[in-house]
Write a protein that holds these residues in place. Sequence first.
Motif, short mmCIF file in Angstrom:
data_model
loop_
_atom_site.label_atom_id
_atom_site.label_comp_id
_atom_site.label_asym_id
_atom_site.label_seq_id
_atom_site.Cartn_x
_atom_site.Cartn_y
_atom_site.Cartn_z
N PRO A 230 0.83 -1.20 0.00
CA PRO A 230 0.00 0.00 0.00
C PRO A 230 0.86 1.26 0.00
N THR A 231 0.35 2.32 -0.58
CA THR A 231 0.99 3.62 -0.39
C THR A 231 0.72 4.07 1.05
N GLU A 232 1.49 5.05 1.49
CA GLU A 232 1.23 5.60 2.84
C GLU A 232 -0.20 6.08 2.96
N ALA A 233 -0.68 6.76 1.93
CA ALA A 233 -2.03 7.31 1.98
C ALA A 233 -3.07 6.19 2.06
N GLU A 234 -2.89 5.15 1.24
CA GLU A 234 -3.83 4.02 1.30
C GLU A 234 -3.78 3.35 2.66
N TRP A 235 -2.58 3.18 3.21
CA TRP A 235 -2.44 2.53 4.51
C TRP A 235 -3.19 3.32 5.58
N GLU A 236 -2.95 4.63 5.66
CA GLU A 236 -3.60 5.43 6.71
C GLU A 236 -5.11 5.50 6.51
N TYR A 237 -5.54 5.58 5.27
CA TYR A 237 -6.97 5.61 4.97
C TYR A 237 -7.63 4.32 5.44
N ALA A 238 -7.01 3.17 5.15
CA ALA A 238 -7.56 1.89 5.57
C ALA A 238 -7.47 1.72 7.08
N CYS A 239 -6.41 2.23 7.68
CA CYS A 239 -6.25 2.13 9.13
C CYS A 239 -7.32 2.93 9.85
N ARG A 240 -7.54 4.15 9.42
CA ARG A 240 -8.52 5.02 10.09
C ARG A 240 -9.94 4.46 9.96
N ALA A 241 -10.26 3.94 8.81
CA ALA A 241 -11.62 3.41 8.57
C ALA A 241 -12.68 4.43 8.96
N GLY A 242 -12.42 5.67 8.60
CA GLY A 242 -13.37 6.74 8.88
C GLY A 242 -13.11 7.50 10.16
N SER A 243 -12.17 7.07 10.96
CA SER A 243 -11.90 7.72 12.25
C SER A 243 -11.00 8.94 12.07
N ARG A 244 -11.21 9.96 12.89
CA ARG A 244 -10.33 11.13 12.92
C ARG A 244 -9.44 11.11 14.16
N ASP A 245 -9.55 10.04 14.96
CA ASP A 245 -8.82 9.97 16.22
C ASP A 245 -7.44 9.33 16.02
N GLY A 246 -6.70 9.23 17.12
CA GLY A 246 -5.39 8.62 17.05
C GLY A 246 -5.44 7.14 16.75
N PHE A 247 -6.48 6.47 17.25
CA PHE A 247 -6.63 5.04 17.03
C PHE A 247 -8.02 4.76 16.49
N ALA A 248 -8.12 3.80 15.61
CA ALA A 248 -9.40 3.45 15.00
C ALA A 248 -10.22 2.56 15.94
N GLY A 249 -11.33 2.05 15.44
CA GLY A 249 -12.16 1.16 16.25
C GLY A 249 -12.72 1.88 17.46
N ASN A 250 -12.58 1.25 18.64
CA ASN A 250 -13.11 1.88 19.85
C ASN A 250 -12.17 2.93 20.43
N GLY A 251 -11.04 3.16 19.78
CA GLY A 251 -10.12 4.20 20.21
C GLY A 251 -9.14 3.81 21.28
N ASN A 252 -9.28 2.60 21.84
CA ASN A 252 -8.38 2.12 22.89
C ASN A 252 -7.26 1.31 22.24
N PRO A 253 -6.02 1.78 22.28
CA PRO A 253 -4.95 1.08 21.58
C PRO A 253 -4.72 -0.35 22.06
N LEU A 254 -4.97 -0.61 23.35
CA LEU A 254 -4.73 -1.95 23.88
C LEU A 254 -5.82 -2.93 23.48
#
Length: 355
Positions: A230-254
Amino acid sequence: MLCKKFNLLILSLIAFFVFSCTVDPIIDTSGTKPFIKIIEPDEVHPFDLVTIYGENLGEISDSAYILLDSLYSIPSKYCLKWNNSLIQFYAPKNLFKSLIRVVSSADTSNALTFNYFPYPKIDFVRVESGTFFMGSNKGLGYEQPVHEVVLTKSFYISKYEITQKQWNALFDFNESPFIGENLPVSNVTWFQAILFCNKLSRLMGYDTCYIIIDTNLVVWDTLANGFRLPTEAEWEYACRAGSRDGFAGNGNPLDMGWFDVNSGMKPHPVGEKLPNDWGIYDMHGNVWEWCWDWFDPFYYDKSPTINPRGPSTGKVHVVRGGCWQRGTTFGRCSSRQFPEDQYLNFGFRIVRNAN
């Protein structure tokens, strides 16, 4: 009287002839010839567990073996299970679709089609094209400035990091420091990840995305339909999955990934943590993931808005996502890093254009 007896004889012969033509003969099924009934699963990939169900398959012996397309044999002593009605073994590497038979005590069974695919099975998630804000004003300098990115093409991204089982299906070496078929492959260089993409593309009948001049010069054919990083942009886009926060999903890194505080200082099998909202696992933590782009700390100041692919040249390539050995801050959606002297924690996932 003689005529009557002759007529009775004729009727008896007719009755015998009709009976013999309409009634199936009795077949002796008490023999010991091996018989295969079914093979599971229907589609088999390298190192998959294969089960044969049948009758009179015999027992483990020096004269019992699996015969694949009359070319490749698996001795019964190398099978996980072998009894009269069930055989289990791991599918070999580098085999193509063929017929499978059981040979037991010199008796050969019937043949069934063995639906074998010489490439690893990899699950993908479709990511639709779209727009997002890349970077973070709270991160390090080279995560700034936050800027709008438009990805005009949808793509498929591997649901999990590439595992050692998938890697071993293509290569005869595995230098991961922790061994396990469902652990992410690691200690992988960027160039080795490129080789994986090209080899998988060829095996699956796709165009290879990379033209390799040498280890330091690789050209990306953007029109090819095969697998790539993936390009960096594709990677971050897929990682965020619509999130604007530091971590995707429920926001809890652990909850989302493995880091130094919860990993026990080792990588973990893929898919054990929560996925992001698009169903993609382990984009936070576990192992660093290679991207296509060269690393430039000032790239965001000049990055194009539409389909950025990184600088045209550089010294090192970008890794993303953090790893089991580092703190959670390295695993943020926007965190971008560059490799240091060792690759022990570097793995990857792959993408393919969807349209």
